[in-house]
Design a protein around this motif. Structure first.
Motif, PDB file in Angstrom:
ATOM      1  N   ARG A  76       0.852  -1.198   0.000  1.00 22.85           N
ATOM      2  CA  ARG A  76       0.000   0.000   0.000  1.00 22.85           C
ATOM      3  C   ARG A  76       0.882   1.240   0.000  1.00 22.85           C
ATOM      4  N   GLY A  77       1.407   1.569  -1.141  1.00 22.89           N
ATOM      5  CA  GLY A  77       2.368   2.652  -1.255  1.00 22.89           C
ATOM      6  C   GLY A  77       3.715   2.158  -0.759  1.00 22.89           C
ATOM      7  N   SER A  78       4.800   2.824  -1.202  1.00 23.16           N
ATOM      8  CA  SER A  78       6.108   2.380  -0.732  1.00 23.16           C
ATOM      9  C   SER A  78       6.251   2.665   0.753  1.00 23.16           C
ATOM     10  N   GLY A  79       5.400   3.552   1.290  1.00 21.28           N
ATOM     11  CA  GLY A  79       5.410   3.818   2.734  1.00 21.28           C
ATOM     12  C   GLY A  79       5.196   2.548   3.538  1.00 21.28           C
ATOM     13  N   GLU A  80       4.295   1.692   3.079  1.00 21.56           N
ATOM     14  CA  GLU A  80       4.104   0.432   3.792  1.00 21.56           C
ATOM     15  C   GLU A  80       5.338  -0.454   3.663  1.00 21.56           C
ATOM     16  N   THR A 103      16.169  14.213   5.372  1.00 18.45           N
ATOM     17  CA  THR A 103      15.575  13.221   4.487  1.00 18.45           C
ATOM     18  C   THR A 103      14.111  12.991   4.838  1.00 18.45           C
ATOM     19  N   PHE A 104      13.485  12.054   4.162  1.00 20.58           N
ATOM     20  CA  PHE A 104      12.084  11.710   4.329  1.00 20.58           C
ATOM     21  C   PHE A 104      11.815  11.296   5.787  1.00 20.58           C
ATOM     22  N   GLY A 105      10.750  11.847   6.379  1.00 21.80           N
ATOM     23  CA  GLY A 105      10.499  11.649   7.803  1.00 21.80           C
ATOM     24  C   GLY A 105       9.974  10.285   8.201  1.00 21.80           C
ATOM     25  N   LEU A 106       9.436   9.528   7.240  1.00 23.65           N
ATOM     26  CA  LEU A 106       8.761   8.275   7.591  1.00 23.65           C
ATOM     27  C   LEU A 106       9.726   7.193   8.106  1.00 23.65           C
ATOM     28  N   TYR A 107      11.002   7.237   7.662  1.00 19.45           N
ATOM     29  CA  TYR A 107      11.959   6.214   8.133  1.00 19.45           C
ATOM     30  C   TYR A 107      12.048   6.269   9.656  1.00 19.45           C
ATOM     31  N   ALA A 108      12.219   7.473  10.191  1.00 18.01           N
ATOM     32  CA  ALA A 108      12.376   7.639  11.643  1.00 18.01           C
ATOM     33  C   ALA A 108      11.094   7.257  12.379  1.00 18.01           C
ATOM     34  N   ASN A 151      16.616  12.519  -3.271  1.00 22.51           N
ATOM     35  CA  ASN A 151      16.261  12.686  -1.861  1.00 22.51           C
ATOM     36  C   ASN A 151      15.126  13.698  -1.688  1.00 22.51           C
ATOM     37  N   ASN A 152      14.309  13.435  -0.701  1.00 25.37           N
ATOM     38  CA  ASN A 152      13.242  14.355  -0.290  1.00 25.37           C
ATOM     39  C   ASN A 152      13.624  14.841   1.107  1.00 25.37           C
ATOM     40  N   PRO A 153      13.726  16.141   1.375  1.00 27.42           N
ATOM     41  CA  PRO A 153      13.271  17.280   0.580  1.00 27.42           C
ATOM     42  C   PRO A 153      14.330  18.004  -0.242  1.00 27.42           C
ATOM     43  N   VAL A 178      17.274   1.739  -0.961  1.00 34.80           N
ATOM     44  CA  VAL A 178      17.295   2.936  -1.810  1.00 34.80           C
ATOM     45  C   VAL A 178      15.856   3.260  -2.206  1.00 34.80           C
ATOM     46  N   ASP A 179      15.374   4.382  -1.729  1.00 32.43           N
ATOM     47  CA  ASP A 179      13.988   4.806  -1.944  1.00 32.43           C
ATOM     48  C   ASP A 179      13.922   5.646  -3.218  1.00 32.43           C
ATOM     49  N   GLU A 180      13.322   5.066  -4.243  1.00 32.26           N
ATOM     50  CA  GLU A 180      13.271   5.741  -5.547  1.00 32.26           C
ATOM     51  C   GLU A 180      11.876   6.284  -5.878  1.00 32.26           C
ATOM     52  N   ALA A 181      11.234   6.898  -4.906  1.00 33.49           N
ATOM     53  CA  ALA A 181       9.889   7.441  -5.132  1.00 33.49           C
ATOM     54  C   ALA A 181       9.867   8.453  -6.291  1.00 33.49           C
ATOM     55  N   TYR A 182      11.007   9.124  -6.540  1.00 34.76           N
ATOM     56  CA  TYR A 182      11.044  10.195  -7.559  1.00 34.76           C
ATOM     57  C   TYR A 182      11.939   9.871  -8.755  1.00 34.76           C
ATOM     58  N   ILE A 183      12.389   8.621  -8.883  1.00 34.62           N
ATOM     59  CA  ILE A 183      13.408   8.297  -9.885  1.00 34.62           C
ATOM     60  C   ILE A 183      12.962   8.596 -11.313  1.00 34.62           C
ATOM     61  N   ARG A 205       9.894   1.436  -4.843  1.00 36.47           N
ATOM     62  CA  ARG A 205       9.319   2.159  -5.977  1.00 36.47           C
ATOM     63  C   ARG A 205       7.877   2.529  -5.649  1.00 36.47           C
ATOM     64  N   SER A 206       7.423   3.610  -6.234  1.00 35.05           N
ATOM     65  CA  SER A 206       6.095   4.119  -5.921  1.00 35.05           C
ATOM     66  C   SER A 206       5.358   4.506  -7.194  1.00 35.05           C
ATOM     67  N   LEU A 207       4.044   4.393  -7.167  1.00 35.46           N
ATOM     68  CA  LEU A 207       3.227   4.887  -8.285  1.00 35.46           C
ATOM     69  C   LEU A 207       2.602   6.235  -7.936  1.00 35.46           C
ATOM     70  N   SER A 208       2.955   6.758  -6.745  1.00 40.19           N
ATOM     71  CA  SER A 208       2.266   7.951  -6.238  1.00 40.19           C
ATOM     72  C   SER A 208       2.735   9.253  -6.867  1.00 40.19           C
ATOM     73  N   LYS A 209       3.911   9.296  -7.433  1.00 36.92           N
ATOM     74  CA  LYS A 209       4.445  10.572  -7.883  1.00 36.92           C
ATOM     75  C   LYS A 209       4.342  10.653  -9.400  1.00 36.92           C
ATOM     76  N   ALA A 210       5.322  10.128 -10.141  1.00 36.74           N
ATOM     77  CA  ALA A 210       5.307  10.277 -11.603  1.00 36.74           C
ATOM     78  C   ALA A 210       4.113   9.583 -12.258  1.00 36.74           C
ATOM     79  N   ALA A 216      -4.411   5.783  -5.225  1.00 39.57           N
ATOM     80  CA  ALA A 216      -4.614   4.329  -5.346  1.00 39.57           C
ATOM     81  C   ALA A 216      -3.835   3.572  -4.275  1.00 39.57           C
ATOM     82  N   ARG A 217      -2.795   4.173  -3.710  1.00 40.23           N
ATOM     83  CA  ARG A 217      -1.954   3.571  -2.676  1.00 40.23           C
ATOM     84  C   ARG A 217      -1.307   2.276  -3.137  1.00 40.23           C
ATOM     85  N   VAL A 218      -0.495   2.356  -4.163  1.00 40.16           N
ATOM     86  CA  VAL A 218       0.226   1.164  -4.597  1.00 40.16           C
ATOM     87  C   VAL A 218       1.708   1.507  -4.810  1.00 40.16           C
TER      88      VAL A 218
END
Ligand SMILES: *Cc1c(COP(=O)(O)O)cnc(C)c1O
Length: 353
Positions: A76-80, A103-108, A151-153, A178-183, A205-210, A216-218
C-alpha cells in the motif's frame, strides 16, 4: 551469507497468516472464505477477497521495473514497504536504522513505532551521502540504511558508484534501502539494475508521484526473492483493495505509456522554468539542484514568503526544522497555471503589520 541472517530470527520460523484466498485460488463454487455469495448492489463486484499479491499487477510492475515477479512485493504505497522492512529486520530495543538527514520523515517514524534506535549521519555540505561515515557508523546494531534517491526534501539523485560502494561495504552487516519514489523525474536509470550484484540491496518504488496514482496507494519493494518472501509473510493478509488494483492496471496499460512520458517531460520542463523564475526573484537565496518533482528553495526571509503565499492561497511545505534547511521551503511543481500563481504570490509586495 544469506541476507536473511540479518532479519529478526524469530520471523524466519513464522509461517504467516494463511488466508483462504492464499490456500485455494478460484474454483467454481467458493465456500471457503465466509464471503457474501452476492455482490453488494452498488454495481461493483467486490464481494470476494482479492488475491494477496495480484498476479497480473505483480507481472506488470515487475516488467515495468525490469525484474522478475519474485523480486517484487506489492504494498500500500512504498510507505508500507518502509514499515515492513523495519519490522522484518529490527528487533525492538536491540537494532537500529541509519538515516542521512535531511531526508524523508517516515523512516524515523517507522523505527520509533517498532522500538528501533536511529543513527543519523547527516548528508555532507553538498547534500551528498558521506559514504565513509555511513560505513563507520553502521558497524554495530544497524540493520537498515535508508537513502532516498532523489532525496526528499533536497531533491538530488545519489550517484550510482556511491550506492554500489555502500551496498558492498554493508554486506553481511546491514541492508541498503534505496527509496526511488522520484526516480522517474531523474535523468538516470534505476538502482534495480544493481540488484543482481548485491543480495543486501532493496529498492522502493512508488506509483504515487510520476505515475499520478497517489490515491490508489500502490507501491513496491523490489528485492532479493528471499527478502520478498519474508516481507510477504509479515504483510497484511489482503493489502491491496481490488478497485486500486484495477485502477492501477488500467493506468499502467501500455497504450498510456506515451501519456506518462509526456507528463513527466512537461513536469521537468516546468521545474526548470520555475527554477529560472525563482532565481530571478529578490529574496531567493538559492534553489537547490533537483532531480525530482519539487524544488527546495532558500529564502532570505521564509516567514515573509509564507505570509505572501498564504494571502495568495498557495501552500508549500515548510522544511525549516530539518538539518541545515533552516531557511528552506519545499515547493511541489504544479500545472503551469498553478506555478504562475505561486510566482505571482511571491512577487507581490510584502504587507507590513
Ligand atoms: C512520497 C514518498 C514516498 C511514499 O510514497 P507512497 O508510495 O505514496 O507511500 C516514499 N518515499 C519518499 C522519499 C517520498 O517522498
Amino acid at each position: 551469507m544469506s541476507v536473511l541472517a540479518l532479519a529478526r530470527p524469530e520471523l524466519l520460523e513464522l509461517r504467516g497468516y494463511s488466508s483462504a484466498r492464499r490456500e485455494a485460488g478460484a474454483a467454481a463454487t467458493m465456500l471457503n472464505a465466509n464471503e457474501s455469495p452476492w455482490p453488494s448492489g452498488n454495481g461493483m463486484a467486490l464481494h470476494r477477497y482479492p488475491e494477496p499479491q495480484p498476479t497480473e499487477l505483480r507481472r506488470t510492475m515487475a516488467s515495468l521495473y525490469g525484474v522478475a515477479c519474485n523480486q517484487v512485493l506489492l504494498c500500500r504505497g512504498s510507505g508500507e514497504g518502509i514499515d515492513l522492512l523495519v519490522r522484518a529486520f529490527c528487533r525492538s530495543g536491540h537494532d537500529a536504522i541509519l538515516i542521512c538527514p535531511p531526508t524523508f520523515g517516515l523512516y524515523a517514524v517507522c523505527a520509533e513505532v517498532q522500538g528501533a534506535a536511529r543513527i543519523e549521519v547527516p548528508l555532507d555540505a553538498g547534500f551528498k551521502p558521506d559514504t565513509k561515515a555511513i560505513l563507520a557508523a553502521a558497524r554495530h546494531s544497524v540493520k537498515l540504511v535508508f537513502l532516498a534517491s532523489p532525496n526528499n526534501p533536497t531533491g538530488a539523485l545519489v550517484r550510482r558508484t556511491c550506492i554500489d560502494q555502500l551496498a558492498s561495504g554493508l554486506a553481511g552487516n546491514a541492508v541498503l534501502v534505496v527509496d526511488e519514489a522520484y526516480i522517474e523525474f531523474a535523468d538516470s536509470s534505476s538502482t534495480c539494475e544493481l540488484l543482481g550484484r548485491h543480495e543486501n540491496l532493496v529498492v522502493l518504488r512508488s506509483l504515487s508521484k510520476a505515475w499520478a496514482l497517489a490515491g490508489a496507494r500502490v507501491g513496491a519493494v523490489v528485492a532479493h526473492p528471499q527478502v520478498v518472501a519474508l516481507l510477504e509473510r509479515i504483510a497484511a493478509p489482503y493489502p491491496l483493495p481490488a478497485p486500486s488494483t484495477a485502477a492501477v492496471l488500467s493506468a499502467l496499460d501500455c497504450t498510456r505509456r506515451d501519456e506518462f512520458s509526456r507528463r513527466v517531460a512537461r513536469l521537468v520542463g516546468e521545474r526548470e522554468r520555475l527554477r529560472g523564475a525563482l532565481e530571478a526573484l529578490a529574496g531567493v537565496r538559492e534553489v537547490l539542484h533537483s532531480d525530482a518533482n519539487f524544488l527546495c528553495v532558500r529564502f532570505d526571509d521564509a516567514d515573509a514568503e509564507l505570509g505572501k503565499l498564504a494571502r495568495g492561497g498557495v501552500v508549500v511545505r515548510d522544511v525549516r526544522a530539518q538539518h541545515r534547511l533552516q531557511d528552506c521551503l519545499r515547493i511541489s511543481i504544479g500545472t503551469p497555471a498553478e506555478n504562475d500563481r505561486l510566482l505571482d504570490a511571491l512577487a507581490a509586495a510584502q504587507e507590513f503589520a
